[in-house]
Design an enzyme around this catalytic site. Structure first.
Site, mmCIF file in Angstrom:
data_model
loop_
_atom_site.group_PDB
_atom_site.id
_atom_site.type_symbol
_atom_site.label_atom_id
_atom_site.label_comp_id
_atom_site.label_asym_id
_atom_site.label_seq_id
_atom_site.Cartn_x
_atom_site.Cartn_y
_atom_site.Cartn_z
ATOM 1 N N ASP A 1 -17.838 -18.507 70.857
ATOM 2 C CA ASP A 1 -17.653 -18.467 72.316
ATOM 3 C C ASP A 1 -17.321 -19.864 72.837
ATOM 4 O O ASP A 1 -16.476 -20.038 73.713
ATOM 5 C CB ASP A 1 -18.929 -17.977 73.028
ATOM 6 C CG ASP A 1 -18.902 -16.468 73.290
ATOM 7 O OD1 ASP A 1 -18.332 -15.737 72.456
ATOM 8 O OD2 ASP A 1 -19.440 -16.039 74.329
ATOM 9 N N ASP B 1 -21.697 -17.138 66.009
ATOM 10 C CA ASP B 1 -21.573 -16.404 67.273
ATOM 11 C C ASP B 1 -21.480 -17.388 68.435
ATOM 12 O O ASP B 1 -20.606 -17.274 69.302
ATOM 13 C CB ASP B 1 -22.787 -15.485 67.454
ATOM 14 C CG ASP B 1 -22.761 -14.744 68.778
ATOM 15 O OD1 ASP B 1 -21.716 -14.126 69.075
ATOM 16 O OD2 ASP B 1 -23.767 -14.794 69.512
ATOM 17 N N ASP C 1 -26.046 -28.779 66.075
ATOM 18 C CA ASP C 1 -26.038 -29.405 67.409
ATOM 19 C C ASP C 1 -24.907 -30.427 67.522
ATOM 20 O O ASP C 1 -24.189 -30.468 68.521
ATOM 21 C CB ASP C 1 -27.417 -30.001 67.758
ATOM 22 C CG ASP C 1 -28.039 -30.825 66.657
ATOM 23 O OD1 ASP C 1 -27.451 -30.917 65.552
ATOM 24 O OD2 ASP C 1 -29.128 -31.400 66.893
HETATM 25 C C1 IPM Z 1 -19.706 -10.978 69.214
HETATM 26 C C2 IPM Z 1 -20.721 -10.354 70.122
HETATM 27 C C3 IPM Z 1 -21.664 -9.490 69.299
HETATM 28 C C4 IPM Z 1 -22.379 -10.414 68.331
HETATM 29 C C5 IPM Z 1 -22.668 -8.660 70.114
HETATM 30 C C6 IPM Z 1 -21.984 -7.791 71.116
HETATM 31 C C7 IPM Z 1 -23.560 -7.850 69.215
HETATM 32 O O1 IPM Z 1 -21.389 -11.322 70.858
HETATM 33 O O2 IPM Z 1 -18.976 -10.234 68.549
HETATM 34 O O3 IPM Z 1 -19.615 -12.200 69.168
HETATM 35 O O4 IPM Z 1 -23.373 -11.051 68.686
HETATM 36 O O5 IPM Z 1 -21.916 -10.508 67.182
HETATM 37 MN MN MN Z 2 -20.589 -13.341 70.553
#
Ligand code: IPM
Ligand code: MN
Length: 365
Positions: A248, A244, A220
């Site tokens: 992002d 993951d 966090d």
């Molecule tokens: C990523 C994507 C994948 C993941 C999905 C599409 C399965 O979000 O490559 O980050 O969660 O790894």
């Molecule tokens: Mn992802």
């Protein structure tokens, strides 16, 4: 020997962005005389439609026979209601597992010409250059048992073994040595046993790397720091789910998710894919940013191809095109001219040829 690349365009914007990545790889191959040989195969929703499953045997066999796999994206809202195992994403997860690359490298850097496209003040984001090292084959994504024990109760298993943590930690420390020699390991050791093991093993591995500074950061806090002081990170080491999410989030540093590349290494065959998803809302319209896919191709040249110079030149071509004002829709400020996916690929291709010709001219003198 040509470099054998299995192309898996996949769903949504996948085909558009992989076409541009293939264009650039082909051009690099021509310019530097190191051939690349492509084959193309179905995965994800497209494979479900054509072959009845998200990872057809033919696709897997071709990938295992290749030097590297370059994938576009998988996923479509059409499959929204289906259980995880019958969705396009299952094809990608099965492919990752079969290829064996446990180390998912996701660099996120602030491109000088995109500073004002980020949500940050320039002084906060300038110089940000982060490498997320995400464990890709363990943790919640693959832990057993999993499922519904009744229509109203579902469960997943978060499990890590010492060896799984150790091998990914080593990748993070090794890569930190080629950078600014700092590793921030993200965990939730104040709550989760897996994180306590993670922290113990990472601390032990760190003893073999006295020249690399290690800090443990709660996930966090890590997310908060990424949102406020992104330049304070070098390598971030994280498990599958945390990595993951953070990867992002790290897109904010780059200005768009569309420019982020990734590599999954350490297994039998290396897998390269942009971090962005299939973006079905803009698919087929030439609106997608191909830079994530093209930068993934550059990682392929460096990490699998053993062609670091060509990788550098391709990355410089991306920088050059951006600096010259090339912008897809996700990057354009109001009033700026918007390039299509293909035009962006061509702009990078022109920059690449220029850089090559320049170097060639120097060598000729
Ligand atoms: C990523 C994507 C994948 C993941 C999905 C599409 C399965 O979000 O490559 O980050 O969660 O790894
Ligand atoms: Mn992802």
């Amino acid at each position: 020997m040509p470099l054998k690349v299995a192309l898996l365009p996949g769903d949504g914007i996948g085909p558009e962005v992989t076409a541009e990545a293939a264009r650039l790889l082909t051009r690099v191959a021509d310019l530097y005389g190191h051939p690349v040989q492509f084959s193309s195969h179905a995965i994800g929703g497209e494979a479900i439609e054509r072959h009845g499953r998200p990872l057809p045997e033919e696709t897997l066999a071709a990938c295992l026979d290749a030097d590297a796999v370059l994938l576009g994206a998988v996923g479509h809202p059409r499959y929204e209601g289906r259980p995880p195992a019958e969705r396009p994403e299952a094809g990608l997860l099965a492919l990752r597992q079969a290829l064996g690359g446990f180390a998912n490298l996701r660099p996120a850097l602030c491109h000088p010409s995109l500073v004002d496209r980020t949500p940050f003040r320039a002084d906060r984001v300038q110089g940000a250059d982060i490498l997320i090292v995400r464990e890709l084959l363990g943790g919640l994504y693959f832990g057993e048992p999993r499922g519904f024990s009744s229509p109203d109760t579902a469960f997943n298993t978060l499990v890590y073994s010492r060896s799984e943590v150790e091998r990914i930690a080593r990748v993070a420390f090794d890569l930190a040595r080629g950078r600014r020699r700092r590793v921030a390991s993200a965990d939730k050791a104040n709550v989760l046993e897996t994180s306590r093991l993670w922290r113990t093993v990472v601390t032990e591995v760190a003893r073999d790397y006295p020249d690399v500074a290690l800090e443990h950061v709660y996930i966090d806090t890590c997310a908060m720091r990424l949102a406020t002081a992104p330049a304070s990170f070098d390598v971030i080491l994280a498990d599958n789910l945390f990595g993951d999410i953070l990867s992002d989030q790290a897109a904010s540093v780059a200005g768009s998710l569309g420019v982020l590349p990734s590599a999954s290494i350490g297994g039998q065959v290396d897998l390269y894919e942009p971090v962005h998803g299939s973006a079905p809302d803009i698919a087929g319209q030439g609106l997608a940013n191909p830079i994530g896919a093209i930068a993934s191709a550059a990682m392929l040249l460096r990490l699998t191809g053993g062609r670091p110079h060509e990788a550098d030149v391709l990355e410089r071509a991306i920088e050059t095109a951006l600096a010259a004002g090339a912008r897809t829709r996700d990057l354009a400020a109001p009033g700026e001219r918007i390039l299509s996916t293909r035009e962006m690929g061509e702009a990078i291709e022109h920059a690449l040829v220029d850089i090559h010709d320049h170097q060639h001219a120097y060598h000729a003198v």
